[in-house]
Motif scaffolding. Structure first.
Motif, short mmCIF file in Angstrom:
data_model
loop_
_atom_site.label_atom_id
_atom_site.label_comp_id
_atom_site.label_asym_id
_atom_site.label_seq_id
_atom_site.Cartn_x
_atom_site.Cartn_y
_atom_site.Cartn_z
N SER A 101 -8.86 6.27 -6.53
CA SER A 101 -7.90 5.14 -6.48
C SER A 101 -8.50 4.84 -8.61
CB SER A 101 -8.93 3.64 -6.09
OG SER A 101 -7.74 4.77 -4.49
N TYR A 149 -6.66 5.23 -11.93
CA TYR A 149 -6.29 3.58 -12.16
C TYR A 149 -6.18 3.89 -13.46
CZ TYR A 149 -8.07 -1.01 -14.29
OH TYR A 149 -7.74 -2.09 -14.60
N THR A 177 3.14 -4.16 -13.11
CA THR A 177 2.03 -5.07 -11.98
C THR A 177 0.36 -5.01 -13.12
OG1 THR A 177 2.96 -4.48 -9.94
CG2 THR A 177 0.89 -5.61 -10.75
N PHE A 225 -3.57 -5.99 -13.84
CA PHE A 225 -4.54 -6.46 -13.06
C PHE A 225 -5.33 -7.11 -13.70
CE2 PHE A 225 -2.48 -2.02 -10.93
CZ PHE A 225 -2.67 -2.56 -9.77
N GLU A 240 -10.26 -4.90 -9.43
CA GLU A 240 -8.45 -5.13 -8.08
C GLU A 240 -7.93 -4.36 -8.54
OE1 GLU A 240 -5.15 -8.67 -9.15
OE2 GLU A 240 -6.87 -7.96 -10.55
N GLY A 241 -7.77 -4.05 -9.66
CA GLY A 241 -6.67 -2.74 -9.95
C GLY A 241 -6.94 -0.95 -9.26
N SER A 296 -9.14 -1.47 -5.94
CA SER A 296 -8.26 -2.35 -4.98
C SER A 296 -7.28 -2.50 -4.23
CB SER A 296 -8.72 -3.01 -4.53
OG SER A 296 -9.94 -3.57 -5.34
N GLU A 297 -5.56 -2.20 -5.37
CA GLU A 297 -4.51 -1.98 -5.10
C GLU A 297 -4.01 -0.65 -5.37
OE1 GLU A 297 -1.87 -4.56 -4.72
OE2 GLU A 297 -3.57 -6.24 -4.97
N LEU A 298 -5.28 0.21 -5.38
CA LEU A 298 -4.57 1.52 -5.18
C LEU A 298 -4.77 2.29 -4.53
CD1 LEU A 298 -4.46 2.70 -9.07
CD2 LEU A 298 -2.58 1.88 -8.05
#
Length: 350
Positions: free
Chosen positions: A90, A94, A110, A112, A117-118, A120-122
């Protein structure tokens, strides 16, 4: 030193990457068709990273863990590696995304607020990618192992079949030479004719039996020649009747498959019969259903009625097992008659 990846495996990962990218493009198309061009570039850029990181995992990290000794050690190392791998997967994705943005290859739809945060989103996408590549790779490897196992089984059966044929042909030739020897010993005028017939049989064995199949009419011819050669040894008291009802004489058949039953009738039947020897043979082939019935005179004692199969019959049974899935060979011995009946569904060839 890192091992060199197999070209076939590399091609597999590239094909999985193409499928992965295609699914991503379809999802983007369903979500927002207006930005499909930019989304396509994003998916390609992301797939390049995912393919590379999947190769690292499944070609280097997983084999390294498997090479470790100790079951518990492998389990702990596998779980730890999986979590660390997905985390860095992840994080790396990123970073790869950031490189694409800098190079104007990747368009961020999107934003981040932070790297945390990026990442976590990935995380979900990373987990899906690992599972996606892992499952397809597993099924591919499993199918390859099954294919290799089938191939090895086929090669083993072919080797055994060739071995059985190599036993049958000399056995057939040996019996024929015995017949000629008997004629020569008696100084029979039929010896030259028997040698001529033997030469025809040898020519057939050398040039016609090397392939997997011959036409049924060729099998009929060699049976006719062999019966004629055998008849030279006996006087008019031997009764021979060979008749057939064949729908298609071009029907394919393994060479010399029927011959062991004919040989058996003469060598273990007629030659041991003191009076009124006979051989009756009937062959029928209709709708790819073969029926071969061989009856011959036989003299045995009352306590010897149980059938003792010789090498010819034993080899024939094994050949049938290797060649067909639907067949039946039955033999029956009485005090005066030996009967062999062979039924084959020729469409059931392995």
């Amino acid at each position: 030193m890192l091992k060199k990846i197999n070209i076939k495996n590399l091609r597999l990962y590239l094909w999985i990457g193409v499928v992965y990218c295609g699914l991503a493009v379809l999802a983007d198309l369903a979500r927002d068709p207006k930005t499909i061009g930019l989304s396509f570039l994003n998916d390609v850029w992301r797939t390049i990273y995912i393919v590379g990181i999947s190769i690292l995992l499944y070609e280097y990290i997983v084999p390294y863990i498997r090479a470790k000794k100790g079951f518990l050690k492998k389990i702990i190392l596998s779980i730890l590696t999986l979590f660390l791998y997905i985390f860095f997967f992840s994080l790396g994705m990123y970073a790869w995304r950031g490189i694409g943005i800098v190079l104007n290859i990747f368009t961020p739809f999107t934003e981040f607020a932070s790297m945390s945060e990026g990442t976590s989103e990935l995380f979900g996408l990373s987990l899906f990618s690992v599972i996606f590549f892992g499952i397809i790779r597993h099924f591919y490897n499993h199918s390859q192992l099954r294919r290799k196992a089938r191939q090895l089984q086929i090669e083993k059966q072919e080797a055994e079949l060739n071995y059985l044929k190599s036993q049958t042909n000399p056995h057939f030739l040996f019996n024929t030479l015995n017949n000629i020897y008997a004629l020569a010993r008696d100084k029979s005028d039929l010896a030259p004719e028997s040698i001529l017939r033997l030469s025809k049989i040898l020519r057939f064995m050398l040039y016609e039996t090397s392939g997997a199949y011959i036409a049924l009419e060729q099998e009929l011819k060699i049976i006719d020649d062999y019966i004629a050669l055998e008849q030279l040894r006996y006087d008019e008291t031997l009764q021979v009747n060979f008749n057939y009802d064949i729908e298609n004489r071009k029907q394919a058949l393994p060479p010399l498959l029927l011959m062991p039953l004919i040989e058996n009738a003469f060598k273990h039947g007629v030659s041991e019969t003191r009076s009124q020897p006979f051989v009756y043979v009937h062959l029928s082939v209709r709708n790819r259903q073969l029926l071969f019935n061989v009856r011959n005179s036989s003299e045995v004692y009352a306590d010897e009625v149980a059938v003792k199969e010789n090498i010819g019959l034993s080899n024939l049974r094994r050949q049938l097992e290797l060649l067909y899935t639907d067949y039946k060979l039955t033999v029956q011995q009485s005090q005066s008659v030996f009967t062999a009946i062979l039924k084959i569904n020729l469409a059931s060839h392995v």
